[in-house]
Design an enzyme around this catalytic site. Structure first.
Site, mmCIF file in Angstrom:
data_model
loop_
_atom_site.group_PDB
_atom_site.id
_atom_site.type_symbol
_atom_site.label_atom_id
_atom_site.label_comp_id
_atom_site.label_asym_id
_atom_site.label_seq_id
_atom_site.Cartn_x
_atom_site.Cartn_y
_atom_site.Cartn_z
ATOM 1 N N PRO A 273 0.729 -1.265 0.010
ATOM 2 C CA PRO A 273 -0.085 -0.026 -0.014
ATOM 3 C C PRO A 273 0.810 1.317 0.355
ATOM 4 O O PRO A 273 1.993 1.316 0.561
ATOM 5 C CB PRO A 273 -0.681 -0.169 1.357
ATOM 6 C CG PRO A 273 0.221 -0.725 2.093
ATOM 7 C CD PRO A 273 1.005 -1.772 1.131
ATOM 8 N N ARG A 314 -0.727 16.474 -9.438
ATOM 9 C CA ARG A 314 -1.692 15.563 -9.806
ATOM 10 C C ARG A 314 -2.959 16.299 -10.712
ATOM 11 O O ARG A 314 -3.594 15.765 -11.661
ATOM 12 C CB ARG A 314 -2.400 14.838 -8.557
ATOM 13 C CG ARG A 314 -1.320 14.083 -7.953
ATOM 14 C CD ARG A 314 -2.046 13.157 -6.765
ATOM 15 N NE ARG A 314 -2.498 12.095 -7.406
ATOM 16 C CZ ARG A 314 -3.878 11.541 -7.323
ATOM 17 N NH1 ARG A 314 -4.639 12.788 -6.735
ATOM 18 N NH2 ARG A 314 -4.428 10.628 -7.953
ATOM 19 N N TYR A 318 -3.335 14.257 -14.169
ATOM 20 C CA TYR A 318 -4.389 13.111 -14.156
ATOM 21 C C TYR A 318 -5.739 13.817 -13.966
ATOM 22 O O TYR A 318 -6.704 12.888 -13.882
ATOM 23 C CB TYR A 318 -4.128 12.206 -12.895
ATOM 24 C CG TYR A 318 -2.824 11.658 -12.679
ATOM 25 C CD1 TYR A 318 -2.125 10.864 -13.591
ATOM 26 C CD2 TYR A 318 -2.373 12.210 -11.584
ATOM 27 C CE1 TYR A 318 -0.993 10.462 -13.196
ATOM 28 C CE2 TYR A 318 -0.842 11.491 -11.019
ATOM 29 C CZ TYR A 318 -0.211 10.677 -12.238
ATOM 30 O OH TYR A 318 1.006 10.218 -11.797
ATOM 31 N N CYS A 344 3.180 29.832 -15.406
ATOM 32 C CA CYS A 344 2.791 30.384 -16.835
ATOM 33 C C CYS A 344 2.144 29.051 -17.779
ATOM 34 O O CYS A 344 2.896 28.919 -18.732
ATOM 35 C CB CYS A 344 4.077 31.007 -17.645
ATOM 36 S SG CYS A 344 4.506 32.327 -16.560
ATOM 37 N N GLU A 345 1.377 28.451 -17.364
ATOM 38 C CA GLU A 345 0.703 27.363 -18.062
ATOM 39 C C GLU A 345 -0.824 27.482 -17.805
ATOM 40 O O GLU A 345 -1.148 27.342 -16.571
ATOM 41 C CB GLU A 345 1.234 26.005 -17.845
ATOM 42 C CG GLU A 345 2.479 25.494 -18.096
ATOM 43 C CD GLU A 345 2.779 24.539 -18.636
ATOM 44 O OE1 GLU A 345 1.915 23.935 -19.198
ATOM 45 O OE2 GLU A 345 4.084 24.034 -18.651
ATOM 46 N N TYR A 372 1.638 10.904 -3.520
ATOM 47 C CA TYR A 372 2.020 11.432 -4.980
ATOM 48 C C TYR A 372 1.754 13.026 -4.948
ATOM 49 O O TYR A 372 1.373 13.413 -5.745
ATOM 50 C CB TYR A 372 1.018 10.724 -6.018
ATOM 51 C CG TYR A 372 1.172 9.203 -5.781
ATOM 52 C CD1 TYR A 372 2.393 8.615 -5.953
ATOM 53 C CD2 TYR A 372 0.326 8.414 -5.399
ATOM 54 C CE1 TYR A 372 2.549 7.152 -5.860
ATOM 55 C CE2 TYR A 372 0.177 7.116 -5.202
ATOM 56 C CZ TYR A 372 1.486 6.484 -5.540
ATOM 57 O OH TYR A 372 1.801 5.112 -5.308
HETATM 58 N N1 LLP Z 1 3.567 -1.356 -5.901
HETATM 59 C C1 LLP Z 1 4.080 -1.184 -7.305
HETATM 60 C C2 LLP Z 1 4.842 -1.876 -7.801
HETATM 61 C C3 LLP Z 1 3.713 -0.117 -7.804
HETATM 62 O O1 LLP Z 1 4.258 0.645 -8.820
HETATM 63 C C4 LLP Z 1 2.881 1.162 -6.915
HETATM 64 C C5 LLP Z 1 2.137 2.520 -7.596
HETATM 65 C C6 LLP Z 1 2.385 0.951 -5.685
HETATM 66 C C7 LLP Z 1 2.772 -0.582 -5.492
HETATM 67 C C8 LLP Z 1 1.574 1.361 -4.737
HETATM 68 O O2 LLP Z 1 0.325 1.877 -5.286
HETATM 69 P P1 LLP Z 1 -0.800 2.600 -4.332
HETATM 70 O O3 LLP Z 1 -0.922 1.756 -3.300
HETATM 71 O O4 LLP Z 1 -0.030 3.920 -3.979
HETATM 72 O O5 LLP Z 1 -1.895 2.906 -5.437
HETATM 73 N N2 LLP Z 1 1.261 9.002 -9.221
HETATM 74 C C9 LLP Z 1 -0.030 8.447 -9.548
HETATM 75 C C10 LLP Z 1 0.218 6.892 -8.812
HETATM 76 C C11 LLP Z 1 1.200 6.388 -9.521
HETATM 77 C C12 LLP Z 1 1.237 4.855 -8.892
HETATM 78 C C13 LLP Z 1 2.382 3.991 -9.412
HETATM 79 N N3 LLP Z 1 2.672 2.822 -8.826
HETATM 80 C C14 LLP Z 1 -1.170 9.268 -8.589
HETATM 81 O O6 LLP Z 1 -0.743 10.427 -8.302
HETATM 82 O O7 LLP Z 1 -2.244 8.764 -8.743
#
Ligand code: LLP
Length: 415
Positions: A273, A314, A318, A344-345, A372
């Protein structure tokens, strides 16, 4: 997050955000340790019926103070670069509780991981496997590995954060995983300990996890048939939180389903997580610098704040939604605002069409940015990166100082 409004002022734990802003300046990331701890406890309770190991996904929030506190709680860590590995070690993480994922680990990074004797290296391709065998042979060490598979599951999340589609760059197909496993077990320098996957991020349904687990258990059976037995199965992260209307992933139901599938097997479940633990535990505090009001009510009103897309990417990257709240209730007229930064965007916005009673000088809290958030920040427009603060009850700790212009320019040279 432990947020309360006392005497019209928003507090994190016992700390009024107005005072925190005076102390630390704005923009500033504010995390609540109590919130992180509560979410970790909730997570652990949900999975308490399953033999499991939790690896915090460092990419979500890699501040050393947070990593150290999580390590002290017994958390393992999921890293995806030599830099993240270095952070975890400096924070006091136990090397044997570290898994290293990532599609492009360099020889230098593999060598670093091998020298530290980390818990598991998750292989994502045949080329990487060959590279690891070469590196481990040169160093004369043995490595614990898992194969990261791609169970080909659509999680319905934003395409940029879906990682197990047929078209994704991550992992090896379950078909190829069988052949790779057969090769690995013949190698003296590698010990095949498990299989892994990561489906994507901000997943709010349990169905994709069930589907992935079924596929992976099919692979476990085929491996069993050829005499290869594993000790762990890592299902990755992705556990979704509530930013606005969406519902949080029901962890208890997920754990129950996974337990049913895993019953009777001697496999430790790996869980990674990131967002779930830290996302709702952080906010970005920002000051409204200027307002631009369209008196004809034809065009948007703009609240121009001191935080920008370089601080919180974010929304721009996204189209992500973060709730925005005025810290100190005021008599200002409620209007609909586009809350934007000074960059400036036109993509530099933190929230569009928000109904808020605000005025110049007001403080805003931008919610659920503990994951993030800071980690995706940059120096775009030569803006110094903001500070990070950890609140613990009535204690306030600066856990990253605001960058200075000297920090920003230190590595550049005239030529
Ligand atoms: N394990 C692996 C191999 C991963 O690539 C990731 C996230 C996680 C665990 C953790 O995922 P989580 O539990 O946090 O969802 N920047 C994006 C999110 C990118 C996630 C990349 N990998 C955002 O701001 O939504």
């Amino acid at each position: 997050m432990n947020l309360r409004r006392i005497d019209d002022v928003l507090h994190v734990d016992d700390v009024p955000l107005t005072e925190l802003a005076r102390f630390a300046g704005t923009p500033v990331y504010v995390y609540s340790w109590k919130s992180i701890l509560n979410r970790l406890k909730q997570f652990e309770e949900s999975f308490s019926g399953i033999k499991h190991q939790t690896f915090f996904a460092v990419k979500a929030n890699s501040n050393l103070a947070i990593l150290r506190r999580l390590a002290n709680c017994g958390c393992g860590f999921d890293v995806v670069s030599g830099g993240e590995l270095e952070r975890v070690l400096r924070a006091g993480g136990n090397p044997s509780s570290i898994v290293f994922s990532g599609v492009g680990k360099s020889e230098e990074e593999l060598s670093f991981a091998l020298k530290c004797d980390i818990g598991c290296i998750n292989l994502e391709s045949v080329s990487e496997y060959k590279n690891l065998v070469r590196t481990a042979t040169t160093l004369n060490v043995r490595a614990n590995v898992a194969i990261r598979t791609n169970p080909e599951v659509d999680t319905g999340t934003h395409p940029y954060i879906a990682t197990a589609l047929e078209t994704s760059k991550f992992g090896v197909t379950t078909r190829d995983a069988l052949d790779l496993a057969k090769r690995i077990v013949k190698d003296d320098v590698l010990n095949l300990d498990g299989i892994a996957c990561h489906l994507g991020s901000q997943i709010s349904d349990i169905a994709p996890y069930e589907s992935a687990l079924t596929t992976m258990l099919g692979l476990v059976e085929r491996l069993d048939e050829v005499g290869i037995s594993l000790s762990h199965l890592n299902i990755g992260g992705g556990f979704g939180i509530r930013y606005a209307q969406e519902s949080e992933l029901q962890l208890d139901s997920l754990a129950k389903e996974l337990a049913t599938h895993l019953a009777g097997r001697d496999l430790t479940l790996g869980l990674e997580p990131g967002r779930f633990l830290v996302g709702p535990s952080g906010l970005l505090l920002s000051t409204v610098h200027y307002t631009k009001i369209d008196e004809q009510e034809k065009y948007p009103n703009f609240a121009i704040v001191d935080a920008a897309m370089n601080d919180l990417l974010r929304p721009a990257l996204y189209d992500a939604h973060h709730e925005i709240e005025v810290v100190e209730t005021s008599e200002s007229e409620t209007r609909t605002w586009n809350v934007v930064g000074p960059i400036c965007e036109s993509g530099d916005f933190l929230g569009l069409d928000r109904k808020l009673a605000l005025a110049e000088g007001d403080l805003l809290a931008i919610h659920d940015v503990g994951a993030y958030g800071f980690v995706l920040s940059s120096n775009y427009n030569s803006r110094t990166r903001c500070a990070e603060v950890l609140v613990d009850g009535s204690d306030v700790h600066i856990i990253r100082s605001r960058e200075t212009m000297d920090d920003l320019l230190r590595l550049e040279r005239f030529a």
